[in-house]
Write a protein that holds these residues in place. Structure first.
Motif, PDB file in Angstrom:
ATOM      1  N   ILE A  66       0.839  -1.205   0.000  1.00  0.00           N
ATOM      2  CA  ILE A  66       0.000   0.000   0.000  1.00  0.00           C
ATOM      3  C   ILE A  66       0.872   1.252   0.000  1.00  0.00           C
ATOM      4  O   ILE A  66       0.629   2.200  -0.757  1.00  0.00           O
ATOM      5  N   ILE A  67       1.921   1.237   0.841  1.00  0.00           N
ATOM      6  CA  ILE A  67       2.846   2.382   0.881  1.00  0.00           C
ATOM      7  C   ILE A  67       3.501   2.575  -0.482  1.00  0.00           C
ATOM      8  O   ILE A  67       3.592   3.695  -0.996  1.00  0.00           O
ATOM      9  N   GLY A  68       3.950   1.473  -1.093  1.00  0.00           N
ATOM     10  CA  GLY A  68       4.583   1.569  -2.393  1.00  0.00           C
ATOM     11  C   GLY A  68       3.648   2.071  -3.471  1.00  0.00           C
ATOM     12  O   GLY A  68       4.054   2.805  -4.382  1.00  0.00           O
ATOM     13  N   ALA A  69       2.371   1.683  -3.369  1.00  0.00           N
ATOM     14  CA  ALA A  69       1.386   2.123  -4.366  1.00  0.00           C
ATOM     15  C   ALA A  69       1.026   3.595  -4.179  1.00  0.00           C
ATOM     16  O   ALA A  69       0.910   4.348  -5.159  1.00  0.00           O
ATOM     17  N   LEU A  70       0.845   4.008  -2.940  1.00  0.00           N
ATOM     18  CA  LEU A  70       0.471   5.399  -2.681  1.00  0.00           C
ATOM     19  C   LEU A  70       1.632   6.358  -2.945  1.00  0.00           C
ATOM     20  O   LEU A  70       1.414   7.535  -3.249  1.00  0.00           O
ATOM     21  N   PHE A  71       2.849   5.847  -2.810  1.00  0.00           N
ATOM     22  CA  PHE A  71       4.052   6.655  -3.088  1.00  0.00           C
ATOM     23  C   PHE A  71       4.876   5.901  -4.127  1.00  0.00           C
ATOM     24  O   PHE A  71       5.852   5.220  -3.778  1.00  0.00           O
ATOM     25  N   PRO A  72       4.485   5.993  -5.412  1.00  0.00           N
ATOM     26  CA  PRO A  72       5.081   5.152  -6.466  1.00  0.00           C
ATOM     27  C   PRO A  72       6.605   5.203  -6.556  1.00  0.00           C
ATOM     28  O   PRO A  72       7.233   4.210  -6.930  1.00  0.00           O
ATOM     29  N   ASP A  73       7.189   6.322  -6.191  1.00  0.00           N
ATOM     30  CA  ASP A  73       8.651   6.402  -6.252  1.00  0.00           C
ATOM     31  C   ASP A  73       9.310   5.569  -5.158  1.00  0.00           C
ATOM     32  O   ASP A  73      10.542   5.419  -5.142  1.00  0.00           O
ATOM     33  N   ARG A  74       8.509   5.016  -4.244  1.00  0.00           N
ATOM     34  CA  ARG A  74       9.038   4.159  -3.179  1.00  0.00           C
ATOM     35  C   ARG A  74       8.773   2.672  -3.448  1.00  0.00           C
ATOM     36  O   ARG A  74       9.190   1.824  -2.654  1.00  0.00           O
ATOM     37  N   MET A  75       8.105   2.340  -4.550  1.00  0.00           N
ATOM     38  CA  MET A  75       7.742   0.948  -4.805  1.00  0.00           C
ATOM     39  C   MET A  75       8.970   0.053  -4.936  1.00  0.00           C
ATOM     40  O   MET A  75       8.992  -1.071  -4.431  1.00  0.00           O
ATOM     41  N   ALA A  76      10.013   0.539  -5.608  1.00  0.00           N
ATOM     42  CA  ALA A  76      11.225  -0.271  -5.753  1.00  0.00           C
ATOM     43  C   ALA A  76      11.816  -0.614  -4.394  1.00  0.00           C
ATOM     44  O   ALA A  76      12.204  -1.767  -4.135  1.00  0.00           O
ATOM     45  N   ALA A  77      11.880   0.383  -3.508  1.00  0.00           N
ATOM     46  CA  ALA A  77      12.412   0.143  -2.160  1.00  0.00           C
ATOM     47  C   ALA A  77      11.541  -0.847  -1.398  1.00  0.00           C
ATOM     48  O   ALA A  77      12.050  -1.723  -0.678  1.00  0.00           O
ATOM     49  N   VAL A  78      10.228  -0.720  -1.562  1.00  0.00           N
ATOM     50  CA  VAL A  78       9.293  -1.638  -0.907  1.00  0.00           C
ATOM     51  C   VAL A  78       9.542  -3.074  -1.365  1.00  0.00           C
ATOM     52  O   VAL A  78       9.577  -4.007  -0.554  1.00  0.00           O
ATOM     53  N   LEU A  79       9.722  -3.268  -2.661  1.00  0.00           N
ATOM     54  CA  LEU A  79       9.975  -4.613  -3.188  1.00  0.00           C
ATOM     55  C   LEU A  79      11.270  -5.188  -2.632  1.00  0.00           C
ATOM     56  O   LEU A  79      11.338  -6.387  -2.292  1.00  0.00           O
ATOM     57  N   TRP A  80      12.307  -4.348  -2.529  1.00  0.00           N
ATOM     58  CA  TRP A  80      13.568  -4.809  -1.938  1.00  0.00           C
ATOM     59  C   TRP A  80      13.365  -5.256  -0.488  1.00  0.00           C
ATOM     60  O   TRP A  80      13.869  -6.297  -0.066  1.00  0.00           O
ATOM     61  N   VAL A  81      12.634  -4.466   0.276  1.00  0.00           N
ATOM     62  CA  VAL A  81      12.402  -4.787   1.688  1.00  0.00           C
ATOM     63  C   VAL A  81      11.655  -6.115   1.815  1.00  0.00           C
ATOM     64  O   VAL A  81      12.038  -6.985   2.611  1.00  0.00           O
ATOM     65  N   ILE A  82      10.598  -6.274   1.030  1.00  0.00           N
ATOM     66  CA  ILE A  82       9.821  -7.519   1.106  1.00  0.00           C
ATOM     67  C   ILE A  82      10.664  -8.702   0.652  1.00  0.00           C
ATOM     68  O   ILE A  82      10.647  -9.765   1.285  1.00  0.00           O
ATOM     69  N   ALA A  83      11.400  -8.529  -0.449  1.00  0.00           N
ATOM     70  CA  ALA A  83      12.218  -9.630  -0.979  1.00  0.00           C
ATOM     71  C   ALA A  83      13.221 -10.111   0.061  1.00  0.00           C
ATOM     72  O   ALA A  83      13.376 -11.327   0.278  1.00  0.00           O
ATOM     73  N   VAL A  84      13.886  -9.187   0.718  1.00  0.00           N
ATOM     74  CA  VAL A  84      14.912  -9.558   1.698  1.00  0.00           C
ATOM     75  C   VAL A  84      14.281 -10.135   2.960  1.00  0.00           C
ATOM     76  O   VAL A  84      14.635 -11.243   3.407  1.00  0.00           O
ATOM     77  N   LEU A  85      13.318  -9.418   3.542  1.00  0.00           N
ATOM     78  CA  LEU A  85      12.763  -9.839   4.830  1.00  0.00           C
ATOM     79  C   LEU A  85      11.897 -11.090   4.716  1.00  0.00           C
ATOM     80  O   LEU A  85      11.865 -11.912   5.642  1.00  0.00           O
ATOM     81  N   ALA A  86      11.194 -11.247   3.593  1.00  0.00           N
ATOM     82  CA  ALA A  86      10.382 -12.459   3.417  1.00  0.00           C
ATOM     83  C   ALA A  86      11.269 -13.694   3.378  1.00  0.00           C
ATOM     84  O   ALA A  86      10.982 -14.710   4.019  1.00  0.00           O
ATOM     85  N   ASN A  87      12.368 -13.612   2.645  1.00  0.00           N
ATOM     86  CA  ASN A  87      13.252 -14.772   2.550  1.00  0.00           C
ATOM     87  C   ASN A  87      14.039 -15.000   3.837  1.00  0.00           C
ATOM     88  O   ASN A  87      14.353 -16.139   4.173  1.00  0.00           O
ATOM     89  N   ILE A  88      14.335 -13.928   4.570  1.00  0.00           N
ATOM     90  CA  ILE A  88      14.939 -14.100   5.900  1.00  0.00           C
ATOM     91  C   ILE A  88      13.947 -14.803   6.826  1.00  0.00           C
ATOM     92  O   ILE A  88      14.324 -15.671   7.627  1.00  0.00           O
ATOM     93  N   THR A  89      12.665 -14.445   6.717  1.00  0.00           N
ATOM     94  CA  THR A  89      11.629 -15.100   7.524  1.00  0.00           C
ATOM     95  C   THR A  89      11.562 -16.591   7.204  1.00  0.00           C
ATOM     96  O   THR A  89      11.418 -17.429   8.103  1.00  0.00           O
ATOM     97  N   VAL A  90      11.664 -16.936   5.926  1.00  0.00           N
ATOM     98  CA  VAL A  90      11.665 -18.347   5.533  1.00  0.00           C
ATOM     99  C   VAL A  90      12.841 -19.082   6.176  1.00  0.00           C
ATOM    100  O   VAL A  90      12.685 -20.171   6.749  1.00  0.00           O
ATOM    101  N   ILE A  91      14.032 -18.493   6.105  1.00  0.00           N
ATOM    102  CA  ILE A  91      15.219 -19.106   6.699  1.00  0.00           C
ATOM    103  C   ILE A  91      15.054 -19.246   8.205  1.00  0.00           C
ATOM    104  O   ILE A  91      15.387 -20.285   8.800  1.00  0.00           O
ATOM    105  N   HIS A  92      14.506 -18.198   8.842  1.00  0.00           N
ATOM    106  CA  HIS A  92      14.256 -18.235  10.287  1.00  0.00           C
ATOM    107  C   HIS A  92      13.333 -19.402  10.641  1.00  0.00           C
ATOM    108  O   HIS A  92      13.575 -20.143  11.602  1.00  0.00           O
ATOM    109  N   ARG A  93      12.301 -19.598   9.843  1.00  0.00           N
ATOM    110  CA  ARG A  93      11.354 -20.676  10.123  1.00  0.00           C
ATOM    111  C   ARG A  93      11.971 -22.048   9.880  1.00  0.00           C
ATOM    112  O   ARG A  93      11.657 -23.012  10.594  1.00  0.00           O
ATOM    113  N   LEU A  94      12.849 -22.149   8.883  1.00  0.00           N
ATOM    114  CA  LEU A  94      13.563 -23.405   8.659  1.00  0.00           C
ATOM    115  C   LEU A  94      14.420 -23.758   9.874  1.00  0.00           C
ATOM    116  O   LEU A  94      14.394 -24.898  10.369  1.00  0.00           O
TER     117      LEU A  94
END
Length: 211
Positions: free
Chosen positions: A157-185
């Motif tokens: 939602i933040i990335g959509a409402l502030f389109p110039d931040r979408m790239a940063a949002v994708l980076w944050v999700i990509a990194v933290l989501a995969n860290i979460t997967v590793i944490h759960r493993l």
């Protein structure tokens, strides 16, 4: 009372009124869940067309259905095992639809790097849910990690409402989501080993008591 506390109470009151109205309308909670999916499809189309801010507002609307369907089910005594399963399945579809919208957008404007980045986000998002579901067939609970669905939706939602931040949002999700997967493993490995060790220690005791 703090300002944020006052906002939280006001929002909660509005949600209770919405839940009460929907309960009186006798609409089935699963219908609300399905409507949330349909609204997210609209948001995905808007993202694909590059209309990010409008898409952000639509995602907020879809989020409202995500918040109230469970409450309506409890208010109307329609909580079922299938309802929880149905909600989880459609939530995964909603997540992927929004990201597919971004894939189409970045593909249309010829940004292959961001197509790949969005694909990584999609993979991480699915695996965050999958690792928890699969882990909880092995251990009692696996709720560790930060990047759950609510956090991902808020970031989108933040990335959509502030389109110039979408790239940063994708980076944050990509990194933290995969860290979460590793944490759960790691967590599941540790918990599974602890349970297996406890069973091994208990086994000789049972054998001695049977003699």
């Amino acid at each position: 009372m703090t300002f944020t506390r006052a906002i939280g109470l006001a929002c909660n009151k509005v949600i209770r009124l919405i839940v009460r109205g929907l309960a009186l309308s006798k609409i089935h909670p699963n219908v609300l869940t399905a409507l949330g999916l349909v609204i997210n499809i609209v948001a995905a189309v808007l993202l694909a067309a590059g209309q990010f801010r409008t898409a952000g507002c639509v995602i907020i609307g879809a989020g409202l259905f995500d918040m109230v369907d469970g409450r309506v089910a409890r208010e109307t005594n329609q909580v079922t095992r299938f309802g929880g399963f149905f909600d989880s399945v459609l939530a995964r579809y909603s997540d992927l639809e929004l990201l597919m919208g971004l894939l189409v957008y970045y593909g249309t404007i010829n940004r292959p790097f961001y197509v790949v980045l969005t694909a990584i986000v999609m993979t991480g998002s699915v695996m965050v849910s999958y690792t928890r579901a699969r882990a909880e067939n092995t251990i009692p609970s696996c709720k560790v990690g930060f990047m759950e669905r609510p956090e991902r939706v808020v970031l989108l939602i933040i990335g959509a409402l502030f389109p110039d931040r979408m790239a940063a949002v994708l980076w944050v999700i990509a990194v933290l989501a995969n860290i979460t997967v590793i944490h759960r493993l790691v967590f599941t490995y540790q918990e599974a080993k602890r349970l297996e060790d406890a069973q091994l220690r208990a086994a000789p005791v049972r054998q001695e008591s049977s003699l």
